[in-house]
Design a protein around this motif. Structure first.
Motif, mmCIF file in Angstrom:
data_model
loop_
_atom_site.group_PDB
_atom_site.id
_atom_site.type_symbol
_atom_site.label_atom_id
_atom_site.label_comp_id
_atom_site.label_asym_id
_atom_site.label_seq_id
_atom_site.Cartn_x
_atom_site.Cartn_y
_atom_site.Cartn_z
ATOM 1 N N GLN A 54 0.843 -1.199 0.000
ATOM 2 C CA GLN A 54 0.000 0.000 0.000
ATOM 3 C C GLN A 54 0.882 1.255 0.000
ATOM 4 O OE1 GLN A 54 -2.709 2.091 3.171
ATOM 5 N NE2 GLN A 54 -3.822 0.331 2.395
ATOM 6 N N GLY A 55 1.999 1.183 0.749
ATOM 7 C CA GLY A 55 2.954 2.300 0.746
ATOM 8 C C GLY A 55 3.508 2.521 -0.650
ATOM 9 N N ALA A 56 3.801 1.434 -1.360
ATOM 10 C CA ALA A 56 4.346 1.552 -2.722
ATOM 11 C C ALA A 56 3.311 2.202 -3.649
ATOM 12 C CB ALA A 56 4.739 0.173 -3.248
ATOM 13 N N ALA A 57 2.049 1.804 -3.499
ATOM 14 C CA ALA A 57 1.002 2.375 -4.359
ATOM 15 C C ALA A 57 0.849 3.872 -4.086
ATOM 16 C CB ALA A 57 -0.322 1.652 -4.124
ATOM 17 N N PHE A 58 0.844 4.267 -2.808
ATOM 18 C CA PHE A 58 0.705 5.695 -2.487
ATOM 19 C C PHE A 58 1.945 6.487 -2.890
ATOM 20 C CE2 PHE A 58 -2.554 4.636 0.971
ATOM 21 C CZ PHE A 58 -3.585 4.838 0.093
ATOM 22 N N ALA A 59 3.113 5.858 -2.803
ATOM 23 C CA ALA A 59 4.323 6.550 -3.261
ATOM 24 C C ALA A 59 4.208 6.829 -4.761
ATOM 25 C CB ALA A 59 5.569 5.711 -2.963
ATOM 26 N N ALA A 60 3.672 5.848 -5.511
ATOM 27 C CA ALA A 60 3.482 6.048 -6.951
ATOM 28 C C ALA A 60 2.464 7.168 -7.203
ATOM 29 C CB ALA A 60 3.034 4.752 -7.615
ATOM 30 N N VAL A 61 1.424 7.223 -6.375
ATOM 31 C CA VAL A 61 0.416 8.281 -6.507
ATOM 32 C C VAL A 61 1.051 9.652 -6.223
ATOM 33 C CG1 VAL A 61 -1.690 9.253 -5.480
ATOM 34 C CG2 VAL A 61 -1.585 6.818 -6.007
ATOM 35 N N GLY A 62 1.825 9.737 -5.138
ATOM 36 C CA GLY A 62 2.481 10.999 -4.778
ATOM 37 C C GLY A 62 3.455 11.440 -5.858
ATOM 38 N N TYR A 63 4.188 10.470 -6.391
ATOM 39 C CA TYR A 63 5.147 10.727 -7.471
ATOM 40 C C TYR A 63 4.416 11.304 -8.683
ATOM 41 C CZ TYR A 63 8.949 9.470 -10.773
ATOM 42 O OH TYR A 63 9.951 9.474 -11.709
ATOM 43 N N ALA A 64 3.305 10.662 -9.052
ATOM 44 C CA ALA A 64 2.543 11.100 -10.225
ATOM 45 C C ALA A 64 1.941 12.485 -9.997
ATOM 46 C CB ALA A 64 1.442 10.091 -10.545
#
Lengths: 585, 93
Positions: A54-64
Motif C-alpha cells: 500500500q505504501g508503494a502504491a501511495f508513493a506512486a500516486v504521490g510521485y505522479a
C-alpha cells in the motif's frame, strides 16, 4: 555475481518501461514477481523498496501527482496485489495516472486456488480505468505502452497489468531494443488531430451559448476543480479569472489553481468550506464549473445546492456531465483546448467587469471574504492547529529556491491544511480527496520527494493516519528521504470524534487514541530527527528548525483533544446552513 | 421499474463482459435478458442486454439511464453503446 541479463518477459517489461521514460518505480518483491525483480536487479530504473505494497502504491500516486508523470508500482500476486487495491482506488477517485504491475501464479496454476493466488483482475475492475492480464509474452510491449497511454490520456487514472510468472520467464520471439522507435503510426496521429479539430468545431456553438449565459449573469461564480491542474490549463483558467473578474471558489482538489491570495478567490466550498465561498455559490445565478464533478462533500444537500444558478460545465469526462447536476451548457473536451476558446470569445464579446450589478456582487463577495472570525485563539492554552498551519504556510511560501509539495492524511488536520495553508499551484497540495484514505500522507510525500529530489516536501498528518502506514518510516530511513512530517496529535480520531460530539450525543465510540506510542522515540528508532512541542510560544522556532534540517524530520505537535474544524455544514444540509462554532468554543 | 434495451459493441477481451456487468450492477440496474455473440470478421462482441431500472423510494431517477449509458461508454473495451430509442427520449420528456 552478475550473470548476463536474461532475455525474457520480465527483462522485456523493464526495457519497455525504460523506453517510456520511467526512471523510478516503487514496490515490494514476492514469489510470483521474482523474475521481474531479477530484471530490476540489472535495470537502470531505480526501484524503491517500500515496506508495504500500500505504501508503494501511495508513493506512486504521490510521485505522479507531484511530477505529472505516470507513477509505477510493482507487487507480487495474492496479498501483494490486494494490498495495492486501496492505492488504485485512491488514484481512481482522484484521477491519478498510475500503472501497477502485479505478478500472478503461472498460467497453468491459475484457477486452482494456488499459493498466493487471487483473481486480481476481477478485484481491480471497480477501481481501475482498465486492467490487463498478459497471457502471451509477445504482447508485453504493446500492452504496457497501451497501459501508459490509458493511464495518462483523457481523464487520467490507474491501470493494472497482471503478468503470470511463466509469462515473465518466457522468451519473446524478438528482443526489444532500447533504441527501437516506438511503433507510432503517423497516419493514426494525423487521424487523431483531425478528430480533435472536428470535435473543437462542434464545440464552438456551446462556447457561444456559454458566452451568452455569462453575458446575462449578474451573480456569476467560477467553480474550479482538480481537472484544471490535470489538464495543465492553470494559465488559461487564470486568464479567464482576470478577464472576467468573477468571484472564484475551489474544491479540495482545485486548491492552488487560483493563487490563495487572489482578491477574487473566496476559498474552498463545501462541508468545511468558507462562508464566503458557500454563500456565493448559494446566491449565484451562474456557476462556471471547470474540471469538477459536484462531489457530495462540495455540494452538501444536492437538491438545495445553488438553487438559482444556471450551470456551464466544462470537463473532459462525458460521464461527469449531468451526473449530479444538470448542465445548461456542457462543454466536454480537454480544458487545455476549450478554455482558450472561451477566453477568446469573451475577449471579443464580453465587456462586463464594469457593469453595476456585477460590481455590487463582487463587493458583496469581497466583504464576506475579508470577514474575520474570532476563534478566541488567545484564550486557548495549547497550540491552535490552524495558527500552526498558517505559520508553516507563510514560512514555506518565502522559500522560492525549491518546489514545495504538501501532502496530508485524512481528518481534521487535512481540513485545517486545506483551509489555512495557501497554495500557488494545484500540484503543491497533494491530498487524498475523493477516497479520503488515511495512511496516504507519508508514502505520498516519499513519492513526491523522489520525483524531485531537490524539492521541499512536507507531510501534514494526524495521529490516527500516521499509524496507518507507519512502516514507511523504514523507507525514509533506507533512502534518507528528507521529508518533513508535521504530526498534529490530538490523541483522537479527531474528525470522527467531532461528529460524535455534534451528531451522536457525545458517545465517543472507539475514537480515543490516548495510548498512542511515543512518536519522537518511534521516529528516532528509524534515525529520523524528531521533536515534540505542546507550547504555542515555541511554534515559529520549531517550524524554522524543522525546515532548516537537511534530513528527514518529525515535528510532533500536541494539541487539544476537543478542538473542532469550523465552519461545518452538517450532513444532508444546504451549504448556507453552516455551523460556525459551538457555543463556548 | 423501467425496462431498457441496450446494444453494445465491445472488444472481444476476457474482462469486457465482466466489467460491463459490474458497472451495470453497481449503478443499480438488474439484467433481465442478455445475449452475446462474436462477429468472426471483426472479432468484436455484439451484446444485447435488457436491464430493469428500479425505483428508489418510489421514484425513478430520470437521469439514471443516461448515467449508465455514459459510464458504459467510458469503458476501454466498450466501443459503442446504443440505447433503445425510447429510453433517453422518455427520460427527457
Amino acid at each position: 555475481m552478475n550473470d548476463p541479463i536474461k532475455f525474457n518477459g520480465a527483462s522485456q517489461t523493464m526495457t519497455v518501461l525504460q523506453r517510456l521514460g520511467v526512471t523510478d518505480i516503487f514496490g515490494y518483491p514476492g514469489g510470483a514477481i521474482m523474475p521481474m525483480y531479477d530484471a530490476i536487479y540489472s535495470s537502470p530504473i531505480k526501484h524503491y523498496l517500500c515496506r508495504h505494497e500500500q505504501g508503494a502504491a501511495f508513493a506512486a500516486v504521490g510521485y505522479a501527482r507531484a511530477s505529472g508523470k505516470v507513477g509505477v508500482c510493482v507487487a507480487t500476486s495474492g496479498p501483494g496485489a490486494t494490498n495495492l487495491i486501496t492505492g488504485l482506488a485512491d488514484a481512481m477517485a482522484d484521477s491519478v495516472p498510475v500503472v501497477a504491475i502485479t505478478g500472478q501464479v503461472p498460467t497453468r496454476a491459475m484457477g486452482t486456488d494456488g499459493f498466493q493466488e487471487v483473481d486480481i483482475i476481477s478485484l481491480s475492475l471497480a477501481c481501475t480505468k482498465h486492467s490487463f492480464q498478459i497471457r502471451d509474452v509477445n504482447e508485453i510491449p504493446e500492452c504496457i505502452e497501451q497501459a501508459f497511454e490509458i493511464a495518462a490520456s483523457g481523464r487520467p487514472g490507474p491501470v493494472l497489468i497482471d503478468i503470470p510468472k511463466d509469462v515473465q520467464v518466457a522468451q519473446p520471439d524478438s528482443i526489444l531494443e532500447l533504441i527501437d522507435n516506438l511503433p507510432k503510426n503517423l497516419d493514426a496521429s494525423k487521424e487523431k488531430s483531425d478528430i480533435k479539430n472536428q470535435e473543437l468545431l462542434s464545440i464552438e456553438p456551446q462556447i457561444q451559448r456559454a458566452v451568452q449565459l455569462i453575458s446575462n449573469a449578474n451573480q456569476p461564480v467560477i467553480y474550479v476543480g482538480g481537472g484544471v491542474g490535470l489538464a495543465n490549463a492553470v494559465q488559461d483558467f487564470r486568464q479567464l479569472l482576470e478577464n472576467s473578474q468573477f468571484p472564484c471558489v475551489a474544491t479540495l482538489k482545485g486548491l492552488g489553481a487560483v493563487d490563495g491570495n487572489h482578491p477574487n478567490y473566496l476559498g474552498m466550498l463545501g462541508m468545511h468550506g468558507t462562508e464566503a465561498a458557500n454563500l456565493a455559490i448559494q446566491e449565484s445565478d451562474l456557476l462556471i464549473v471547470l474540471g469538477a464533478r459536484f462531489d457530495d462533500r462540495a455540494t452538501g444537500k444536492l437538491a438545495e445546492f445553488a438553487p438559482n444558478a444556471k450551470v456551464i460545465h466544462m470537463d473532459i469526462d462525458p460521464a461527469e456531465v449531468n451526473k449530479r447536476r444538470l448542465a445548461d451548457v456542457a462543454i466536454v473536451s480537454d480544458l487545455k483546448n476549450t478554455l482558450p476558446m472561451l477566453n477568446q470569445s469573451l475577449l471579443q464579446q464580453f465587456d462586463k467587469p464594469t457593469m453595476p450589478e456585477l460590481q455590487k456582487w463582487q463587493s458583496t463577495c469581497h466583504q464576506r471574504r475579508n470577514k474575520k472570525y474570532d476563534y478566541n485563539e488567545d484564550a486557548k492554552k495549547g497550540i491552535f492547529a490552524p495558527r500552526l498551519l498558517e505559520l508553516l504556510s507563510d514560512s514555506i511560501s518565502k522559500d522560492h529556491s525549491r518546489a514545495v509539495h504538501v501532502t496530508t492524511d485524512v481528518g481534521q488536520h487535512q481540513m485545517w491544511a486545506a483551509q489555512h495553508m495557501r497554495f500557488s499551484q494545484p500540484e503543491q497540495f497533494i491530498t487524498s480527496a475523493g477516497l479520503g484514505t488515511m495512511g496516504f500522507g507519508v508514502p505520498a510525500s516519499i513519492g513526491a520527494q523522489i520525483s524531485d529530489p531537490s524539492g521541499l516536501n512536507i507531510c501534514v498528518t494526524g495521529d490516527g493516519s500516521f499509524m496507518m502506514n507507519i512502516q514507511e518510516l523504514g523507507t525514509i530511513k533506507r533512502y534518507q528521504i528528507p521529508i518533513k512530517i508535521v504530526l498534529i496529535d490530538n490523541s483522537r480520531l479527531g474528525l470522527v470524534r467531532q461528529w460524535q460530539q455534534l451528531f451522536f450525543e457525545e458517545r465517543y465510540s472507539e475514537t480515543d487514541l490516548s495510548d498512542n506510542p511515543d512518536f519522537v522515540a518511534l521516529a528516532k528508532a528509524f534515525d529520523i530527527e524528531a521533536r515534540m512541542i505542546n507550547q504555542k510560544d515555541r511554534l515559529e522556532q520549531s517550524i524554522e528548525e524543522m525546515l532548516a534540517h537537511e534530513g528527514p524530520y518529525l515535528l510532533h505537535v500536541k494539541i487539544d483533544a476537543f478542538e473542532n474544524v469550523w465552519p461545518l455544514v452538517p450532513p444532508d444540509t444546504a451549504n448556507d446552513e453552516m455551523m460556525i462554532s459551538l457555543q463556548g468554543e | 421499474m423501467k425496462l431498457h434495451n441496450i446494444e453494445i459493441m465491445a472488444n472481444n477481451q476476457p474482462t469486457a463482459l465482466e466489467r460491463l456487468l459490474q458497472v451495470t450492477r453497481y449503478r443499480g440496474f438488474q439484467v433481465t435478458d442478455l445475449s452475446v455473440s462474436t462477429n468472426p470478421e471483426t472479432n468484436m462482441l455484439a451484446i444485447k442486454m435488457s436491464v430493469n431500472q428500479p425505483s428508489i423510494d418510489g421514484c425513478l431517477d430520470r437521469n439514471g439511464i443516461e448515467r449508465l449509458y455514459n459510464q458504459l461508454n467510458k469503458l476501454f473495451d466498450i466501443k459503442h453503446v446504443n440505447l433503445n430509442p425510447n429510453s433517453l427520449a422518455q427520460q427527457q420528456g
